[in-house]
Write an enzyme that holds these catalytic residues in place. Sequence first.
Site, PDB file in Angstrom:
ATOM      1  N   HIS A 193     -25.870  76.469  25.895  1.00 40.78           N
ATOM      2  CA  HIS A 193     -24.582  75.884  26.271  1.00 40.78           C
ATOM      3  C   HIS A 193     -23.450  76.580  25.517  1.00 40.78           C
ATOM      4  O   HIS A 193     -23.471  76.657  24.287  1.00 40.78           O
ATOM      5  CB  HIS A 193     -24.638  74.395  25.916  1.00 40.78           C
ATOM      6  CG  HIS A 193     -23.484  73.586  26.400  1.00 40.78           C
ATOM      7  ND1 HIS A 193     -23.397  73.086  27.675  1.00 40.78           N
ATOM      8  CD2 HIS A 193     -22.357  73.159  25.759  1.00 40.78           C
ATOM      9  CE1 HIS A 193     -22.287  72.375  27.806  1.00 40.78           C
ATOM     10  NE2 HIS A 193     -21.628  72.414  26.658  1.00 40.78           N
ATOM     11  N   GLY A 219     -25.465  70.179  19.980  1.00 43.85           N
ATOM     12  CA  GLY A 219     -24.874  71.193  19.117  1.00 43.85           C
ATOM     13  C   GLY A 219     -25.285  70.999  17.677  1.00 43.85           C
ATOM     14  O   GLY A 219     -26.181  71.692  17.168  1.00 43.85           O
ATOM     15  N   SER A 220     -24.675  70.026  17.019  1.00 44.61           N
ATOM     16  CA  SER A 220     -24.960  69.829  15.597  1.00 44.61           C
ATOM     17  C   SER A 220     -26.415  69.436  15.359  1.00 44.61           C
ATOM     18  O   SER A 220     -26.994  69.799  14.335  1.00 44.61           O
ATOM     19  CB  SER A 220     -23.996  68.790  15.010  1.00 44.61           C
ATOM     20  OG  SER A 220     -23.833  67.700  15.874  1.00 44.61           O
ATOM     21  N   MET A 230     -13.021  76.853  25.412  1.00 41.74           N
ATOM     22  CA  MET A 230     -11.844  75.967  25.274  1.00 41.74           C
ATOM     23  C   MET A 230     -10.588  76.819  25.170  1.00 41.74           C
ATOM     24  O   MET A 230     -10.597  77.866  24.514  1.00 41.74           O
ATOM     25  CB  MET A 230     -11.982  75.109  24.021  1.00 41.74           C
ATOM     26  CG  MET A 230     -13.281  74.328  23.932  1.00 41.74           C
ATOM     27  SD  MET A 230     -13.248  73.187  22.538  1.00 41.74           S
ATOM     28  CE  MET A 230     -14.979  72.692  22.482  1.00 41.74           C
ATOM     29  N   GLY A 259     -13.786  68.645  23.130  1.00 41.41           N
ATOM     30  CA  GLY A 259     -12.928  69.375  22.196  1.00 41.41           C
ATOM     31  C   GLY A 259     -13.605  69.790  20.908  1.00 41.41           C
ATOM     32  O   GLY A 259     -13.315  70.849  20.374  1.00 41.41           O
ATOM     33  N   PHE A 260     -14.537  68.954  20.435  1.00 40.26           N
ATOM     34  CA  PHE A 260     -15.126  69.238  19.125  1.00 40.26           C
ATOM     35  C   PHE A 260     -16.597  68.832  19.087  1.00 40.26           C
ATOM     36  O   PHE A 260     -16.983  67.853  19.730  1.00 40.26           O
ATOM     37  CB  PHE A 260     -14.357  68.489  18.024  1.00 40.26           C
ATOM     38  CG  PHE A 260     -12.906  68.887  17.968  1.00 40.26           C
ATOM     39  CD1 PHE A 260     -12.499  69.999  17.236  1.00 40.26           C
ATOM     40  CD2 PHE A 260     -11.956  68.181  18.696  1.00 40.26           C
ATOM     41  CE1 PHE A 260     -11.168  70.391  17.216  1.00 40.26           C
ATOM     42  CE2 PHE A 260     -10.621  68.565  18.687  1.00 40.26           C
ATOM     43  CZ  PHE A 260     -10.223  69.672  17.949  1.00 40.26           C
ATOM     44  N   GLY A 261     -17.371  69.565  18.291  1.00 38.36           N
ATOM     45  CA  GLY A 261     -18.750  69.185  18.043  1.00 38.36           C
ATOM     46  C   GLY A 261     -18.798  68.118  16.955  1.00 38.36           C
ATOM     47  O   GLY A 261     -17.802  67.835  16.294  1.00 38.36           O
ATOM     48  N   GLY A 262     -19.976  67.519  16.800  1.00 36.63           N
ATOM     49  CA  GLY A 262     -20.195  66.605  15.686  1.00 36.63           C
ATOM     50  C   GLY A 262     -19.590  65.223  15.824  1.00 36.63           C
ATOM     51  O   GLY A 262     -19.503  64.479  14.845  1.00 36.63           O
ATOM     52  N   ASP A 305     -19.391  76.615  24.990  1.00 42.39           N
ATOM     53  CA  ASP A 305     -18.170  75.832  25.195  1.00 42.39           C
ATOM     54  C   ASP A 305     -16.945  76.741  25.150  1.00 42.39           C
ATOM     55  O   ASP A 305     -16.608  77.298  24.114  1.00 42.39           O
ATOM     56  CB  ASP A 305     -18.062  74.763  24.108  1.00 42.39           C
ATOM     57  CG  ASP A 305     -19.109  73.673  24.270  1.00 42.39           C
ATOM     58  OD1 ASP A 305     -19.099  73.004  25.324  1.00 42.39           O
ATOM     59  OD2 ASP A 305     -19.940  73.506  23.357  1.00 42.39           O
ATOM     60  N   SER A 361     -25.850  73.783  21.944  1.00 37.87           N
ATOM     61  CA  SER A 361     -24.462  74.223  22.063  1.00 37.87           C
ATOM     62  C   SER A 361     -24.119  75.191  20.948  1.00 37.87           C
ATOM     63  O   SER A 361     -24.197  74.865  19.764  1.00 37.87           O
ATOM     64  CB  SER A 361     -23.511  73.028  22.000  1.00 37.87           C
ATOM     65  OG  SER A 361     -22.191  73.503  21.857  1.00 37.87           O
ATOM     66  N   MET A 412     -19.622  63.720  30.115  1.00 40.01           N
ATOM     67  CA  MET A 412     -19.279  63.842  28.692  1.00 40.01           C
ATOM     68  C   MET A 412     -19.536  62.509  27.994  1.00 40.01           C
ATOM     69  O   MET A 412     -19.075  61.456  28.454  1.00 40.01           O
ATOM     70  CB  MET A 412     -17.801  64.213  28.511  1.00 40.01           C
ATOM     71  CG  MET A 412     -17.405  65.612  28.947  1.00 40.01           C
ATOM     72  SD  MET A 412     -18.182  66.961  28.042  1.00 40.01           S
ATOM     73  CE  MET A 412     -17.804  66.588  26.334  1.00 40.01           C
ATOM     74  N   ASP A 452     -23.469  65.537  27.369  1.00 38.50           N
ATOM     75  CA  ASP A 452     -22.934  66.442  26.349  1.00 38.50           C
ATOM     76  C   ASP A 452     -22.070  65.655  25.376  1.00 38.50           C
ATOM     77  O   ASP A 452     -21.069  65.067  25.771  1.00 38.50           O
ATOM     78  CB  ASP A 452     -22.098  67.526  27.051  1.00 38.50           C
ATOM     79  CG  ASP A 452     -21.524  68.558  26.092  1.00 38.50           C
ATOM     80  OD1 ASP A 452     -21.882  68.550  24.894  1.00 38.50           O
ATOM     81  OD2 ASP A 452     -20.711  69.391  26.557  1.00 38.50           O
ATOM     82  N   GLY A 453     -22.505  65.676  24.118  1.00 35.31           N
ATOM     83  CA  GLY A 453     -21.721  65.052  23.056  1.00 35.31           C
ATOM     84  C   GLY A 453     -22.504  63.999  22.306  1.00 35.31           C
ATOM     85  O   GLY A 453     -22.916  62.986  22.886  1.00 35.31           O
ATOM     86  N   GLY A 454     -22.765  64.273  21.037  1.00 41.66           N
ATOM     87  CA  GLY A 454     -23.424  63.270  20.198  1.00 41.66           C
ATOM     88  C   GLY A 454     -24.893  63.059  20.504  1.00 41.66           C
ATOM     89  O   GLY A 454     -25.477  62.042  20.119  1.00 41.66           O
ATOM     90  N   MET A 503     -13.762  74.139  29.351  1.00 39.05           N
ATOM     91  CA  MET A 503     -12.756  73.098  29.076  1.00 39.05           C
ATOM     92  C   MET A 503     -11.408  73.789  29.079  1.00 39.05           C
ATOM     93  O   MET A 503     -10.775  74.009  28.051  1.00 39.05           O
ATOM     94  CB  MET A 503     -13.067  72.436  27.724  1.00 39.05           C
ATOM     95  CG  MET A 503     -14.270  71.496  27.813  1.00 39.05           C
ATOM     96  SD  MET A 503     -15.025  71.153  26.215  1.00 39.05           S
ATOM     97  CE  MET A 503     -16.115  72.569  26.104  1.00 39.05           C
ATOM     98  N   HIS A 508     -19.582  75.849  29.782  1.00 38.15           N
ATOM     99  CA  HIS A 508     -18.819  74.602  29.948  1.00 38.15           C
ATOM    100  C   HIS A 508     -17.355  74.940  29.716  1.00 38.15           C
ATOM    101  O   HIS A 508     -16.932  75.140  28.574  1.00 38.15           O
ATOM    102  CB  HIS A 508     -19.349  73.580  28.927  1.00 38.15           C
ATOM    103  CG  HIS A 508     -18.610  72.277  28.920  1.00 38.15           C
ATOM    104  ND1 HIS A 508     -18.715  71.375  27.875  1.00 38.15           N
ATOM    105  CD2 HIS A 508     -17.759  71.709  29.816  1.00 38.15           C
ATOM    106  CE1 HIS A 508     -17.972  70.314  28.135  1.00 38.15           C
ATOM    107  NE2 HIS A 508     -17.368  70.496  29.293  1.00 38.15           N
TER     108      HIS A 508
HETATM  109  C1  DX5 Z   1     -17.622  69.153  22.920  1.00 33.99           C
HETATM  110  C2  DX5 Z   1     -18.568  70.149  23.502  1.00 33.99           C
HETATM  111  C3  DX5 Z   1     -19.976  69.934  23.157  1.00 33.99           C
HETATM  112  C4  DX5 Z   1     -20.282  70.014  21.682  1.00 33.99           C
HETATM  113  C5  DX5 Z   1     -21.398  69.066  21.416  1.00 33.99           C
HETATM  114  O1  DX5 Z   1     -16.399  69.240  23.556  1.00 33.99           O
HETATM  115  O2  DX5 Z   1     -18.472  70.126  24.918  1.00 33.99           O
HETATM  116  O3  DX5 Z   1     -20.816  70.820  23.872  1.00 33.99           O
HETATM  117  O4  DX5 Z   1     -20.664  71.288  21.247  1.00 33.99           O
HETATM  118  O5  DX5 Z   1     -21.636  69.033  20.041  1.00 33.99           O
HETATM  119  P1  DX5 Z   1     -22.506  67.853  19.389  1.00 33.99           P
HETATM  120  O6  DX5 Z   1     -23.863  67.946  19.975  1.00 33.99           O
HETATM  121  O7  DX5 Z   1     -22.454  68.163  17.936  1.00 33.99           O
HETATM  122  O8  DX5 Z   1     -21.811  66.555  19.749  1.00 33.99           O
HETATM  123 ZN    ZN Z   2     -19.969  71.297  26.019  1.00 36.12          ZN
END
Ligand code: DX5
Ligand code: ZN
Length: 217
Positions: free
Chosen positions: A28, A192-193, A32, A137-140, A30, A5, A132, A170-172, A63, A61
């Site tokens: 990927h 992502g992270s 938003m 909304g946010f990475g990490g 994102d 991501s 999801m 997607d996520g974590g 959002m 993706h």
């Molecule tokens: C969150 C995004 C994800 C995000 C994942 O809303 O849709 O794609 O970048 O980041 P990580 O892998 O750090 O959870």
């Molecule tokens: Zn995403």
Amino acid sequence: MIAPSLLSADFARLADEVQRVADADWLHVDVMDAHFVPNLTLGLPVVQAIQAVSPVPLDCHLMIEAPERWAPGYAEAGARNVTVHAEACRDPRAVARDLRAAGALAGLAIKPGTPLEAYLDVLPYFDTLLVMTVEPGFGGQSFMSEVLPKVREARRLVDSGHLTLFLEVDGGINADTIEAAAQAGADVFVAGSAVYGADDPAAAIAALRAQAAGVRG
Ligand code: DX5
Ligand code: ZN
């Protein structure tokens, strides 16, 4: 497939950041809009610029509110897969039709609290189901393992021939969580992270891919 991501990349150096994950399967992106989620990232002009330099197919993706209006533009820009949120769609089937007509795979995303059952009738029109595993909304953020039964349920429907879909999580997703997600039946892993936070993103992608492949046997 591993889909890094770009949300966790350096936005001031996007062309370089794309090259650092050149051996990924999908990239990927994102999008938003600060309405569907409480964060604002980038839109179509930036996606077009990324598409022009990316060696990796784009996985957008969205959002955003009103995906009916905006999603086809991302397909026309050349994205391989364009995913809209079920919660934001008035007519998911029409969006899927427009995305496919524009040459993209059509994806449907559901938030952690959204049940799969509500969308079983429209999923045959989609190519990808994005489950999801954090609130969008946010990475990490931390992986929500309570969502895995939904992935298992979707995997059952695919394996029994009722649906034909990529199952994306997607996520974590990281070295500690990817095996549980693979075990539940996911086949596309957004990270992502875990990729952009690593010293060597290419090595992180290879390690995640090997872990997921190990589970699938
Ligand atoms: C969150 C995004 C994800 C995000 C994942 O809303 O849709 O794609 O970048 O980041 P990580 O892998 O750090 O959870
Ligand atoms: Zn995403």
